[in-house]
Design a protein around this motif. Structure first.
Motif, PDB file in Angstrom:
ATOM      1  N   THR A  93       0.743  -1.168   0.084  1.00  0.00           N
ATOM      2  CA  THR A  93      -0.020  -0.161  -0.109  1.00  0.00           C
ATOM      3  C   THR A  93       1.068   1.422   0.033  1.00  0.00           C
ATOM      4  OG1 THR A  93      -1.720  -1.165   1.182  1.00  0.00           O
ATOM      5  CG2 THR A  93      -1.832   1.132   1.377  1.00  0.00           C
ATOM      6  N   ALA A  94       0.628   2.294  -0.867  1.00  0.00           N
ATOM      7  CA  ALA A  94       1.444   3.430  -0.844  1.00  0.00           C
ATOM      8  C   ALA A  94       1.480   4.182   0.444  1.00  0.00           C
ATOM      9  CB  ALA A  94       0.771   4.258  -1.929  1.00  0.00           C
ATOM     10  N   LEU A  95       2.138   4.877   0.619  1.00  0.00           N
ATOM     11  CA  LEU A  95       2.277   5.756   1.993  1.00  0.00           C
ATOM     12  C   LEU A  95       2.502   7.281   1.386  1.00  0.00           C
ATOM     13  CD1 LEU A  95       5.065   3.513   3.864  1.00  0.00           C
ATOM     14  CD2 LEU A  95       2.710   3.764   4.153  1.00  0.00           C
ATOM     15  N   PRO A  96       1.949   8.084   2.105  1.00  0.00           N
ATOM     16  CA  PRO A  96       2.380   9.566   1.932  1.00  0.00           C
ATOM     17  C   PRO A  96       3.675   9.952   1.411  1.00  0.00           C
ATOM     18  CG  PRO A  96       0.909   9.487   3.824  1.00  0.00           C
ATOM     19  CD  PRO A  96       1.662   8.146   3.642  1.00  0.00           C
ATOM     20  N   GLY A  97       4.666   9.281   1.947  1.00  0.00           N
ATOM     21  CA  GLY A  97       6.204   9.685   1.308  1.00  0.00           C
ATOM     22  C   GLY A  97       6.274   9.306   0.268  1.00  0.00           C
ATOM     23  N   ASP A  98       5.280   8.275  -0.597  1.00  0.00           N
ATOM     24  CA  ASP A  98       5.437   7.808  -1.662  1.00  0.00           C
ATOM     25  C   ASP A  98       5.217   8.882  -2.884  1.00  0.00           C
ATOM     26  OD1 ASP A  98       6.454   5.473  -1.055  1.00  0.00           O
ATOM     27  OD2 ASP A  98       4.581   4.752  -0.747  1.00  0.00           O
ATOM     28  N   ALA A  99       4.541   9.930  -2.467  1.00  0.00           N
ATOM     29  CA  ALA A  99       4.169  11.127  -3.467  1.00  0.00           C
ATOM     30  C   ALA A  99       5.077  11.529  -4.508  1.00  0.00           C
ATOM     31  CB  ALA A  99       3.386  12.099  -2.661  1.00  0.00           C
ATOM     32  N   PRO A 100       6.423  11.805  -4.196  1.00  0.00           N
ATOM     33  CA  PRO A 100       7.252  12.273  -5.017  1.00  0.00           C
ATOM     34  C   PRO A 100       7.363  11.139  -6.258  1.00  0.00           C
ATOM     35  CG  PRO A 100       8.210  12.810  -2.967  1.00  0.00           C
ATOM     36  CD  PRO A 100       6.939  11.889  -2.733  1.00  0.00           C
ATOM     37  N   GLY A 101       7.694   9.998  -5.736  1.00  0.00           N
ATOM     38  CA  GLY A 101       7.781   8.776  -6.771  1.00  0.00           C
ATOM     39  C   GLY A 101       6.669   8.676  -7.686  1.00  0.00           C
ATOM     40  N   ILE A 102       5.169   8.770  -7.064  1.00  0.00           N
ATOM     41  CA  ILE A 102       4.283   8.614  -7.624  1.00  0.00           C
ATOM     42  C   ILE A 102       3.935   9.704  -8.793  1.00  0.00           C
ATOM     43  CG2 ILE A 102       1.577   8.618  -7.581  1.00  0.00           C
ATOM     44  CD1 ILE A 102       2.073   7.319  -4.979  1.00  0.00           C
ATOM     45  N   ALA A 103       4.364  10.847  -8.189  1.00  0.00           N
ATOM     46  CA  ALA A 103       4.396  12.015  -9.401  1.00  0.00           C
ATOM     47  C   ALA A 103       5.397  11.938 -10.288  1.00  0.00           C
ATOM     48  CB  ALA A 103       4.815  13.330  -8.752  1.00  0.00           C
ATOM     49  N   GLN A 104       6.621  11.378 -10.333  1.00  0.00           N
ATOM     50  CA  GLN A 104       7.429  10.947 -11.266  1.00  0.00           C
ATOM     51  C   GLN A 104       6.826  10.043 -12.105  1.00  0.00           C
ATOM     52  OE1 GLN A 104      11.250  10.089  -9.989  1.00  0.00           O
ATOM     53  NE2 GLN A 104      12.355  10.007 -11.832  1.00  0.00           N
ATOM     54  N   LEU A 105       6.151   8.786 -11.770  1.00  0.00           N
ATOM     55  CA  LEU A 105       5.627   7.818 -12.530  1.00  0.00           C
ATOM     56  C   LEU A 105       4.649   8.343 -13.311  1.00  0.00           C
ATOM     57  CD1 LEU A 105       5.693   4.905  -9.921  1.00  0.00           C
ATOM     58  CD2 LEU A 105       6.869   4.881 -12.104  1.00  0.00           C
ATOM     59  N   MET A 106       3.652   9.118 -12.836  1.00  0.00           N
ATOM     60  CA  MET A 106       2.654   9.930 -13.648  1.00  0.00           C
ATOM     61  C   MET A 106       3.251  10.543 -14.871  1.00  0.00           C
ATOM     62  SD  MET A 106      -0.260   8.638 -12.407  1.00  0.00           S
ATOM     63  CE  MET A 106      -1.279   9.621 -12.876  1.00  0.00           C
ATOM     64  N   SER A 107       4.323  11.433 -14.573  1.00  0.00           N
ATOM     65  CA  SER A 107       4.744  12.056 -15.933  1.00  0.00           C
ATOM     66  C   SER A 107       5.237  11.328 -16.639  1.00  0.00           C
ATOM     67  CB  SER A 107       6.002  12.756 -15.377  1.00  0.00           C
ATOM     68  OG  SER A 107       7.080  12.027 -14.988  1.00  0.00           O
ATOM     69  N   GLY A 108       5.548   9.776 -16.418  1.00  0.00           N
ATOM     70  CA  GLY A 108       5.836   8.930 -17.703  1.00  0.00           C
ATOM     71  C   GLY A 108       4.405   8.652 -18.366  1.00  0.00           C
ATOM     72  N   LEU A 109       3.195   8.897 -18.024  1.00  0.00           N
ATOM     73  CA  LEU A 109       1.996   8.760 -18.588  1.00  0.00           C
ATOM     74  C   LEU A 109       1.680  10.044 -19.283  1.00  0.00           C
ATOM     75  CD1 LEU A 109      -0.051   6.537 -16.301  1.00  0.00           C
ATOM     76  CD2 LEU A 109       1.110   5.757 -18.144  1.00  0.00           C
ATOM     77  N   GLY A 110       2.487  11.085 -19.218  1.00  0.00           N
ATOM     78  CA  GLY A 110       2.033  12.325 -19.961  1.00  0.00           C
ATOM     79  C   GLY A 110       1.300  13.266 -19.111  1.00  0.00           C
ATOM     80  N   PHE A 111       1.305  12.841 -17.594  1.00  0.00           N
ATOM     81  CA  PHE A 111       0.609  13.879 -16.712  1.00  0.00           C
ATOM     82  C   PHE A 111       1.797  14.721 -16.075  1.00  0.00           C
ATOM     83  CE2 PHE A 111      -2.263  10.256 -17.120  1.00  0.00           C
ATOM     84  CZ  PHE A 111      -3.469  10.842 -17.331  1.00  0.00           C
ATOM     85  N   ASP A 112       1.315  15.928 -15.784  1.00  0.00           N
ATOM     86  CA  ASP A 112       2.201  16.944 -15.112  1.00  0.00           C
ATOM     87  C   ASP A 112       1.684  17.120 -13.825  1.00  0.00           C
ATOM     88  OD1 ASP A 112       4.425  18.406 -14.970  1.00  0.00           O
ATOM     89  OD2 ASP A 112       3.369  20.201 -15.951  1.00  0.00           O
ATOM     90  N   HIS A 113       1.610  16.000 -12.866  1.00  0.00           N
ATOM     91  CA  HIS A 113       1.216  16.527 -11.516  1.00  0.00           C
ATOM     92  C   HIS A 113       2.466  16.670 -10.615  1.00  0.00           C
ATOM     93  CE1 HIS A 113      -2.534  14.992 -12.950  1.00  0.00           C
ATOM     94  NE2 HIS A 113      -2.496  13.903 -12.946  1.00  0.00           N
ATOM     95  N   SER A 114       2.452  17.726  -9.983  1.00  0.00           N
ATOM     96  CA  SER A 114       3.412  18.069  -8.832  1.00  0.00           C
ATOM     97  C   SER A 114       3.285  17.221  -7.835  1.00  0.00           C
ATOM     98  CB  SER A 114       3.225  19.580  -8.526  1.00  0.00           C
ATOM     99  OG  SER A 114       2.023  19.617  -7.733  1.00  0.00           O
ATOM    100  N   VAL A 115       4.150  17.214  -6.828  1.00  0.00           N
ATOM    101  CA  VAL A 115       4.106  16.137  -5.639  1.00  0.00           C
ATOM    102  C   VAL A 115       3.009  16.781  -4.907  1.00  0.00           C
ATOM    103  CG1 VAL A 115       5.176  15.572  -3.450  1.00  0.00           C
ATOM    104  CG2 VAL A 115       6.527  15.826  -5.708  1.00  0.00           C
TER     105      VAL A 115
END
Length: 147
Positions: free
Chosen positions: A9-31
């Motif tokens: 299960t994801a933890l709040p501290g995973d947000a930077p990594g999740i934001a980076q993964l989302m950029s790989g899908l073409g989304f520009d979501h900040s942390v």
């Protein structure tokens, strides 16, 4: 070939990594935007977010939504996000994430799991088909705000 990865299960501290993964899908979501959206989820049992890690690296993310629908006899599970780091694709990480999502869906008594993916994502279509997903519907959408 399925390489070893820890699915959790994801933890709040995973947000930077999740934001980076989302950029790989073409989304520009900040942390900050990932954290804001995550804070809107009130029940992690209804909207679980899973991550795949290898050592200290976050290499994949999957978000799942479980809902009751008027026209379905059982709850429905929907994969709303799946992203794997480009360096770790074709190593079975996505499969591990989907298998865990299926396990959670069954645990929630869902009898169907579905997803949508962009028409241009031909590799994703082939991946999902290999996992047993079928083309069963056409998704239509209408934007309600101007871009």
């Amino acid at each position: 070939m399925i390489e070893s990865a820890l699915i959790r299960t994801a933890l709040p501290g995973d947000a930077p990594g999740i934001a980076q993964l989302m950029s790989g899908l073409g989304f520009d979501h900040s942390v900050e935007e990932i954290i804001r959206r995550w804070s809107l989820v009130s029940d992690q049992n209804v909207d679980p977010v899973l991550v795949a890690t290898r050592g200290s690296l976050l290499i994949g993310v999957l978000a799942l939504h479980i809902s009751l629908l008027l026209f379905y006899p059982q709850p429905l599970a929907r994969i709303t996000t799946l992203a794997v780091s480009e360096d770790y694709r074709r190593q079975g990480i996505g499969r591990l994430l989907v298998e865990e999502a299926i396990r959670l869906a069954r645990e929630a008594r869902c009898d169907t799991i579905e997803l949508t993916t962009g028409l241009h994502r031909k590799d994703a279509h082939a991946f999902y088909e290999r996992l047993g997903f079928l083309h069963k519907a056409i998704k239509l959408e209408r934007r309600l705000v101007d871009p």
